[in-house]
Design a protein around this motif. Structure first.
Motif, short mmCIF file in Angstrom:
data_model
loop_
_atom_site.label_atom_id
_atom_site.label_comp_id
_atom_site.label_asym_id
_atom_site.label_seq_id
_atom_site.Cartn_x
_atom_site.Cartn_y
_atom_site.Cartn_z
N ARG A 15 -31.92 -26.83 -17.49
CA ARG A 15 -30.28 -26.95 -18.22
C ARG A 15 -31.58 -27.68 -19.90
NH1 ARG A 15 -27.13 -30.94 -15.01
NH2 ARG A 15 -25.59 -29.57 -14.47
N VAL A 16 -32.71 -28.21 -19.25
CA VAL A 16 -33.35 -28.19 -20.45
C VAL A 16 -34.63 -27.23 -21.30
CG1 VAL A 16 -35.57 -29.28 -21.68
CG2 VAL A 16 -34.32 -30.80 -20.42
N ALA A 17 -34.79 -26.21 -20.54
CA ALA A 17 -35.56 -25.08 -20.64
C ALA A 17 -34.72 -24.43 -21.25
CB ALA A 17 -35.89 -24.48 -19.54
N GLN A 18 -33.22 -23.62 -20.72
CA GLN A 18 -32.07 -23.69 -20.80
C GLN A 18 -31.64 -23.92 -22.79
OE1 GLN A 18 -29.48 -22.68 -18.73
NE2 GLN A 18 -30.26 -22.34 -16.97
N ALA A 19 -31.98 -24.72 -22.61
CA ALA A 19 -31.60 -25.49 -24.22
C ALA A 19 -32.63 -24.91 -25.17
CB ALA A 19 -31.08 -26.83 -24.06
N HIS A 20 -33.73 -25.06 -24.71
CA HIS A 20 -34.81 -24.87 -25.51
C HIS A 20 -35.26 -23.64 -25.84
CE1 HIS A 20 -37.28 -28.52 -25.91
NE2 HIS A 20 -37.10 -28.84 -25.27
N GLN A 21 -34.53 -22.42 -24.80
CA GLN A 21 -34.76 -21.02 -24.80
C GLN A 21 -33.35 -20.41 -26.02
OE1 GLN A 21 -36.43 -18.89 -23.66
NE2 GLN A 21 -35.39 -16.84 -24.89
N THR A 22 -32.40 -21.30 -25.56
CA THR A 22 -31.56 -20.93 -26.79
C THR A 22 -31.00 -21.54 -28.30
OG1 THR A 22 -29.72 -21.70 -25.27
CG2 THR A 22 -28.56 -21.45 -27.11
N ARG A 23 -31.79 -22.40 -28.54
CA ARG A 23 -32.39 -22.46 -29.61
C ARG A 23 -34.28 -21.26 -30.20
NH1 ARG A 23 -31.77 -28.47 -31.65
NH2 ARG A 23 -34.28 -27.75 -32.97
N ALA A 24 -34.67 -21.29 -29.39
CA ALA A 24 -35.45 -20.49 -30.44
C ALA A 24 -34.53 -19.19 -30.02
CB ALA A 24 -36.31 -20.57 -29.12
N VAL A 47 -25.13 -15.71 -38.01
CA VAL A 47 -26.17 -16.21 -36.96
C VAL A 47 -26.18 -16.05 -35.42
CG1 VAL A 47 -27.93 -18.05 -36.43
CG2 VAL A 47 -27.23 -17.16 -38.44
N ALA A 48 -24.60 -17.06 -35.27
CA ALA A 48 -24.23 -17.30 -33.57
C ALA A 48 -24.06 -15.08 -33.28
CB ALA A 48 -22.81 -18.07 -34.08
N ARG A 49 -23.96 -14.45 -33.87
CA ARG A 49 -22.89 -13.10 -33.59
C ARG A 49 -24.23 -12.48 -33.50
NH1 ARG A 49 -21.09 -11.50 -37.70
NH2 ARG A 49 -18.86 -11.89 -37.41
N GLU A 50 -25.37 -12.61 -34.13
CA GLU A 50 -26.84 -11.98 -33.76
C GLU A 50 -27.33 -13.35 -32.64
OE1 GLU A 50 -29.95 -9.65 -35.00
OE2 GLU A 50 -28.70 -9.57 -35.29
N ALA A 54 -21.85 -19.00 -29.32
CA ALA A 54 -21.03 -19.36 -30.62
C ALA A 54 -21.08 -19.81 -30.89
CB ALA A 54 -20.30 -20.29 -29.57
N VAL A 55 -19.91 -20.08 -32.11
CA VAL A 55 -20.67 -20.66 -33.47
C VAL A 55 -20.58 -21.91 -33.46
CG1 VAL A 55 -19.68 -21.30 -36.24
CG2 VAL A 55 -18.87 -19.28 -34.93
N PRO A 56 -19.91 -23.00 -32.46
CA PRO A 56 -20.03 -24.55 -32.65
C PRO A 56 -21.88 -24.64 -31.97
CG PRO A 56 -18.65 -24.08 -31.89
CD PRO A 56 -18.83 -22.40 -31.92
N THR A 57 -22.36 -24.03 -30.70
CA THR A 57 -23.08 -23.33 -30.23
C THR A 57 -24.26 -23.95 -31.24
OG1 THR A 57 -22.76 -22.49 -28.57
CG2 THR A 57 -25.11 -23.09 -28.32
N VAL A 58 -24.49 -22.76 -32.61
CA VAL A 58 -25.53 -22.48 -33.64
C VAL A 58 -25.32 -24.06 -34.48
CG1 VAL A 58 -25.99 -22.16 -35.94
CG2 VAL A 58 -25.16 -20.34 -33.92
N TYR A 59 -24.09 -24.71 -34.42
CA TYR A 59 -23.67 -26.49 -35.57
C TYR A 59 -24.69 -27.58 -34.09
CZ TYR A 59 -21.18 -24.55 -39.03
OH TYR A 59 -20.32 -23.41 -39.94
N ALA A 60 -24.20 -27.18 -33.47
CA ALA A 60 -24.86 -28.54 -32.18
C ALA A 60 -26.42 -28.17 -31.85
CB ALA A 60 -23.63 -28.14 -30.65
N ALA A 61 -27.20 -27.17 -32.31
CA ALA A 61 -28.49 -26.66 -32.09
C ALA A 61 -29.31 -27.19 -33.61
CB ALA A 61 -28.91 -25.38 -31.92
#
Length: 209
Positions: A15-24, A47-50, A54-61
Motif C-alpha cells: 500500500r505504501v509503494a502504491q501510494a508513492h507510485q500514485t504521487r509520482a 491533473v487528475a484526468r491526466e 480521482a480529483v480527491p486523490t490529487v488533493y489528498a496527495a
C-alpha cells in the motif's frame, strides 16, 4: 499465525509503494500539463484526468496546485545531484575547478529541471508564496557562491573585484535564461554551454584564469 502476520506486513508495504507510485504519477502529470498548458490554465481536474486518478486523490496527495509545484521544485535539486557538486567542491582547493564544478551543477539543473524553474517563476506571479519560494531559493544560491568565493585566498579574484560583485557576475552568466538562449535558440549542446561557462567564469572572476 506467523504467515498471516507476514502477509499483513507485506500488504502494508504494498500500500505504501502504491501510494508513492500514485504521487509520482500525479506529479509527472502535473509537470507535463504545467509545461504544455501553463500554470494558470491547468486545473486540479486536468491533473487528475491526466494522471488517471480521482480529483480527491490529487488533493489528498498535494492539497492544491501550489503544493504540486512545491513538490516539483523540491525534486529539482535531486535531479541536478547536489551531493555530487558538494563532493567536487570539497575534493579540490583550485578555484578554477570550483567554478567548473559549479557550472556543471547549473548545467545539470537547467538541463534536467529548467522547465520547473520556468514554471516556478510563472506560478509565482499568481501565488505570492511561490514567488517567495523562488526568491528564497535564488538568495540561497547566492549565499552558497559567497561561501565558495570567500574560501579562496586573497588575490584569487581579479583586481578590483569583491565577493558580492563576483557573485553578481556569476548570476549574470549562469542562469536559466542564458542556458535557454544558447541551447534552444543557438543550438549549443549542454556540454558546450558547461565548458563555456567554466572558461568565461574563470576569465571574468580570477586574477590568473
Amino acid at each position: 499465525m506467523e504467515n498471516e502476520t507476514g502477509r499483513r506486513r507485506y500488504t502494508s508495504l504494498r500500500r505504501v509503494a502504491q501510494a508513492h507510485q500514485t504521487r509520482a504519477e500525479i506529479a509527472d502529470a502535473a509537470r507535463r500539463l504545467f509545461v504544455s498548458k501553463g500554470w494558470a490554465a491547468t486545473t486540479i481536474r486536468d491533473v487528475a484526468r491526466e494522471a488517471g486518478v480521482a480529483v480527491p486523490t490529487v488533493y489528498a496527495a498535494y492539497q492544491n496546485k501550489a503544493g504540486l509545484v512545491w513538490a516539483l521544485a523540491d525534486a529539482a535539486d535531486l535531479a541536478a545531484d547536489l551531493p555530487q557538486a558538494i563532493e567536487e567542491l570539497e575534493s579540490t582547493a583550485d578555484p578554477r575547478r570550483h567554478l567548473a564544478a559549479m557550472a556543471a551543477y547549473d548545467r545539470r539543473l537547467f538541463e534536467r529541471a529548467g522547465d520547473l524553474i520556468t514554471l516556478l517563476r510563472e506560478a509565482g506571479r499568481a501565488e505570492p508564496d511561490l514567488a517567495d519560494f523562488y526568491l528564497t531559493g535564488r538568495r540561497q544560491v547566492g549565499e552558497h557562491r559567497v561561501q565558495v568565493f570567500s574560501s579562496w585566498p586573497d588575490g584569487t579574484l581579479r583586481a578590483g573585484l569583491d565577493v558580492p560583485t563576483a557573485v553578481d557576475i556569476y548570476a549574470a552568466l549562469c542562469n536559466i535564461d542564458v542556458y535557454t538562449t544558447l541551447h534552444i535558440e543557438r543550438s549549443w549542446s549542454p556540454d558546450r554551454i558547461e565548458r563555456w561557462w567554466g572558461e568565461a567564469l574563470a576569465r571574468e572572476l580570477l586574477s590568473r584564469p
